[in-house]
Scaffold this motif. Structure first.
Motif, PDB file in Angstrom:
ATOM      1  N   VAL A   3       0.859  -1.181   0.000  1.00  0.00           N
ATOM      2  CA  VAL A   3       0.000   0.000   0.000  1.00  0.00           C
ATOM      3  C   VAL A   3       0.898   1.234   0.000  1.00  0.00           C
ATOM      4  O   VAL A   3       1.840   1.300   0.788  1.00  0.00           O
ATOM      5  N   PRO A   4       0.631   2.218  -0.864  1.00  0.00           N
ATOM      6  CA  PRO A   4       1.478   3.413  -0.864  1.00  0.00           C
ATOM      7  C   PRO A   4       1.298   4.219   0.419  1.00  0.00           C
ATOM      8  O   PRO A   4       0.202   4.308   0.967  1.00  0.00           O
ATOM      9  N   LEU A   5       2.384   4.786   0.899  1.00  0.00           N
ATOM     10  CA  LEU A   5       2.352   5.618   2.092  1.00  0.00           C
ATOM     11  C   LEU A   5       1.808   7.010   1.764  1.00  0.00           C
ATOM     12  O   LEU A   5       2.049   7.527   0.677  1.00  0.00           O
ATOM     13  N   PRO A   6       1.103   7.621   2.702  1.00  0.00           N
ATOM     14  CA  PRO A   6       0.675   9.006   2.500  1.00  0.00           C
ATOM     15  C   PRO A   6       1.895   9.925   2.409  1.00  0.00           C
ATOM     16  O   PRO A   6       2.954   9.628   2.966  1.00  0.00           O
ATOM     17  N   THR A   7       1.723  11.028   1.722  1.00  0.00           N
ATOM     18  CA  THR A   7       2.794  12.007   1.555  1.00  0.00           C
ATOM     19  C   THR A   7       2.368  13.326   2.204  1.00  0.00           C
ATOM     20  O   THR A   7       1.334  13.398   2.859  1.00  0.00           O
ATOM     21  N   VAL A   8       3.129  14.370   1.961  1.00  0.00           N
ATOM     22  CA  VAL A   8       2.791  15.695   2.485  1.00  0.00           C
ATOM     23  C   VAL A   8       1.476  16.191   1.896  1.00  0.00           C
ATOM     24  O   VAL A   8       0.723  16.902   2.552  1.00  0.00           O
ATOM     25  N   THR A   9       1.176  15.793   0.677  1.00  0.00           N
ATOM     26  CA  THR A   9      -0.023  16.293  -0.008  1.00  0.00           C
ATOM     27  C   THR A   9      -1.159  15.285  -0.099  1.00  0.00           C
ATOM     28  O   THR A   9      -2.221  15.604  -0.609  1.00  0.00           O
ATOM     29  N   THR A  10      -0.950  14.045   0.397  1.00  0.00           N
ATOM     30  CA  THR A  10      -1.998  13.028   0.315  1.00  0.00           C
ATOM     31  C   THR A  10      -2.252  12.405   1.681  1.00  0.00           C
ATOM     32  O   THR A  10      -1.445  12.539   2.600  1.00  0.00           O
ATOM     33  N   ARG A  11      -3.379  11.700   1.795  1.00  0.00           N
ATOM     34  CA  ARG A  11      -3.709  10.950   3.010  1.00  0.00           C
ATOM     35  C   ARG A  11      -4.526   9.732   2.619  1.00  0.00           C
ATOM     36  O   ARG A  11      -5.018   9.628   1.496  1.00  0.00           O
ATOM     37  N   TRP A  12      -4.670   8.789   3.555  1.00  0.00           N
ATOM     38  CA  TRP A  12      -5.453   7.597   3.297  1.00  0.00           C
ATOM     39  C   TRP A  12      -6.936   7.876   3.486  1.00  0.00           C
ATOM     40  O   TRP A  12      -7.334   8.693   4.315  1.00  0.00           O
ATOM     41  N   ASP A  24      -5.335   0.326  11.054  1.00  0.00           N
ATOM     42  CA  ASP A  24      -4.327  -0.603  11.557  1.00  0.00           C
ATOM     43  C   ASP A  24      -3.403  -0.906  10.393  1.00  0.00           C
ATOM     44  O   ASP A  24      -3.850  -1.380   9.341  1.00  0.00           O
ATOM     45  N   VAL A  25      -2.115  -0.646  10.571  1.00  0.00           N
ATOM     46  CA  VAL A  25      -1.140  -0.783   9.496  1.00  0.00           C
ATOM     47  C   VAL A  25      -0.171  -1.911   9.836  1.00  0.00           C
ATOM     48  O   VAL A  25       0.416  -1.929  10.914  1.00  0.00           O
ATOM     49  N   THR A  26      -0.017  -2.857   8.897  1.00  0.00           N
ATOM     50  CA  THR A  26       0.968  -3.919   9.032  1.00  0.00           C
ATOM     51  C   THR A  26       2.112  -3.579   8.091  1.00  0.00           C
ATOM     52  O   THR A  26       1.908  -3.417   6.891  1.00  0.00           O
ATOM     53  N   ARG A  27       3.310  -3.451   8.671  1.00  0.00           N
ATOM     54  CA  ARG A  27       4.461  -3.091   7.842  1.00  0.00           C
ATOM     55  C   ARG A  27       5.667  -3.946   8.172  1.00  0.00           C
ATOM     56  O   ARG A  27       5.796  -4.448   9.282  1.00  0.00           O
ATOM     57  N   SER A  28       6.525  -4.111   7.182  1.00  0.00           N
ATOM     58  CA  SER A  28       7.802  -4.804   7.354  1.00  0.00           C
ATOM     59  C   SER A  28       8.905  -3.776   7.232  1.00  0.00           C
ATOM     60  O   SER A  28       8.886  -2.947   6.318  1.00  0.00           O
ATOM     61  N   SER A  29       9.853  -3.846   8.153  1.00  0.00           N
ATOM     62  CA  SER A  29      10.957  -2.883   8.151  1.00  0.00           C
ATOM     63  C   SER A  29      12.277  -3.609   8.301  1.00  0.00           C
ATOM     64  O   SER A  29      12.371  -4.628   8.993  1.00  0.00           O
ATOM     65  N   LYS A  30      13.288  -3.053   7.668  1.00  0.00           N
ATOM     66  CA  LYS A  30      14.657  -3.499   7.875  1.00  0.00           C
ATOM     67  C   LYS A  30      15.393  -2.295   8.438  1.00  0.00           C
ATOM     68  O   LYS A  30      15.467  -1.249   7.797  1.00  0.00           O
ATOM     69  N   SER A  57      -0.312  -4.177   4.604  1.00  0.00           N
ATOM     70  CA  SER A  57      -1.767  -4.076   4.559  1.00  0.00           C
ATOM     71  C   SER A  57      -2.235  -2.948   5.464  1.00  0.00           C
ATOM     72  O   SER A  57      -1.548  -2.571   6.410  1.00  0.00           O
ATOM     73  N   VAL A  58      -3.407  -2.437   5.138  1.00  0.00           N
ATOM     74  CA  VAL A  58      -4.040  -1.394   5.938  1.00  0.00           C
ATOM     75  C   VAL A  58      -5.488  -1.809   6.164  1.00  0.00           C
ATOM     76  O   VAL A  58      -6.204  -2.133   5.219  1.00  0.00           O
ATOM     77  N   ARG A  59      -5.894  -1.838   7.447  1.00  0.00           N
ATOM     78  CA  ARG A  59      -7.266  -2.217   7.806  1.00  0.00           C
ATOM     79  C   ARG A  59      -7.952  -1.023   8.438  1.00  0.00           C
ATOM     80  O   ARG A  59      -7.417  -0.362   9.315  1.00  0.00           O
ATOM     81  N   CYS A  60      -9.154  -0.734   7.961  1.00  0.00           N
ATOM     82  CA  CYS A  60      -9.940   0.373   8.489  1.00  0.00           C
ATOM     83  C   CYS A  60     -10.446   0.019   9.884  1.00  0.00           C
ATOM     84  O   CYS A  60     -11.025  -1.048  10.087  1.00  0.00           O
ATOM     85  N   ARG A  61     -10.259   0.894  10.848  1.00  0.00           N
ATOM     86  CA  ARG A  61     -10.729   0.652  12.211  1.00  0.00           C
ATOM     87  C   ARG A  61     -12.239   0.833  12.332  1.00  0.00           C
ATOM     88  O   ARG A  61     -12.854   0.324  13.251  1.00  0.00           O
ATOM     89  N   TRP A  62     -12.855   1.581  11.439  1.00  0.00           N
ATOM     90  CA  TRP A  62     -14.298   1.835  11.526  1.00  0.00           C
ATOM     91  C   TRP A  62     -15.115   0.678  10.976  1.00  0.00           C
ATOM     92  O   TRP A  62     -16.057   0.224  11.603  1.00  0.00           O
ATOM     93  N   ASN A  64     -13.628  -2.253   9.408  1.00  0.00           N
ATOM     94  CA  ASN A  64     -12.853  -3.491   9.375  1.00  0.00           C
ATOM     95  C   ASN A  64     -12.473  -3.943   7.961  1.00  0.00           C
ATOM     96  O   ASN A  64     -12.074  -5.086   7.772  1.00  0.00           O
ATOM     97  N   ALA A  65     -12.613  -3.090   6.980  1.00  0.00           N
ATOM     98  CA  ALA A  65     -12.240  -3.444   5.607  1.00  0.00           C
ATOM     99  C   ALA A  65     -10.722  -3.553   5.495  1.00  0.00           C
ATOM    100  O   ALA A  65      -9.985  -2.730   6.035  1.00  0.00           O
ATOM    101  N   VAL A  66     -10.265  -4.576   4.787  1.00  0.00           N
ATOM    102  CA  VAL A  66      -8.834  -4.788   4.595  1.00  0.00           C
ATOM    103  C   VAL A  66      -8.458  -4.399   3.178  1.00  0.00           C
ATOM    104  O   VAL A  66      -9.111  -4.808   2.213  1.00  0.00           O
ATOM    105  N   ASP A  67      -7.414  -3.624   3.052  1.00  0.00           N
ATOM    106  CA  ASP A  67      -6.864  -3.203   1.762  1.00  0.00           C
ATOM    107  C   ASP A  67      -7.904  -2.501   0.883  1.00  0.00           C
ATOM    108  O   ASP A  67      -7.932  -2.689  -0.334  1.00  0.00           O
ATOM    109  N   GLN A  68      -8.750  -1.711   1.480  1.00  0.00           N
ATOM    110  CA  GLN A  68      -9.721  -0.896   0.749  1.00  0.00           C
ATOM    111  C   GLN A  68      -9.380   0.576   0.939  1.00  0.00           C
ATOM    112  O   GLN A  68     -10.254   1.415   1.116  1.00  0.00           O
ATOM    113  N   VAL A  69      -8.079   0.879   0.881  1.00  0.00           N
ATOM    114  CA  VAL A  69      -7.606   2.233   1.152  1.00  0.00           C
ATOM    115  C   VAL A  69      -7.074   2.845  -0.127  1.00  0.00           C
ATOM    116  O   VAL A  69      -6.396   2.188  -0.921  1.00  0.00           O
TER     117      VAL A  69
END
Length: 83
Positions: A3-12, A24-30, A57-62, A64-69
């Motif tokens: 899922v693309p990350l929000p930027t200075v000019t955008t939001r989810w 709820d955001v699931t991310r992998s980091s190194k 993945s991103v899940r809506c807290r309101w 519960n939709a998964v990857d609908q962002v």
């Protein structure tokens, strides 16, 4: 699919319910961390360098939709690009 990350000019935004604020955001980091242990052996991270990061993945807290962002423009996007 990442899922693309929000930027200075955008939001989810949830495409199902319209939520703009709670996810709820699931991310992998190194990362590379500089860990300092005090004399009692308690660790604390003093420096952290993110080498790579992927939002899995991103899940809506309101609703519960998964990857609908989607990414949408922020209301103040014009002001942010001028600054």
């Amino acid at each position: 699919m990442p899922v693309p990350l929000p930027t200075v000019t955008t939001r989810w935004r949830c495409t199902l319910c319209g939520n703009l604020t709670r996810f709820d955001v699931t991310r992998s980091s190194k990362v590379v961390e500089y860990v300092h242990l005090d004399l009692a052996g308690e660790p604390s991270v003093e420096e952290r360098e993110v080498l790579s990061e992927t939002v899995e993945s991103v899940r809506c807290r309101w609703c519960n939709a998964v990857d609908q962002v989607e990414l949408v423009d922020r209301p103040d996007a014009a002001a942010a690009t001028q600054a």
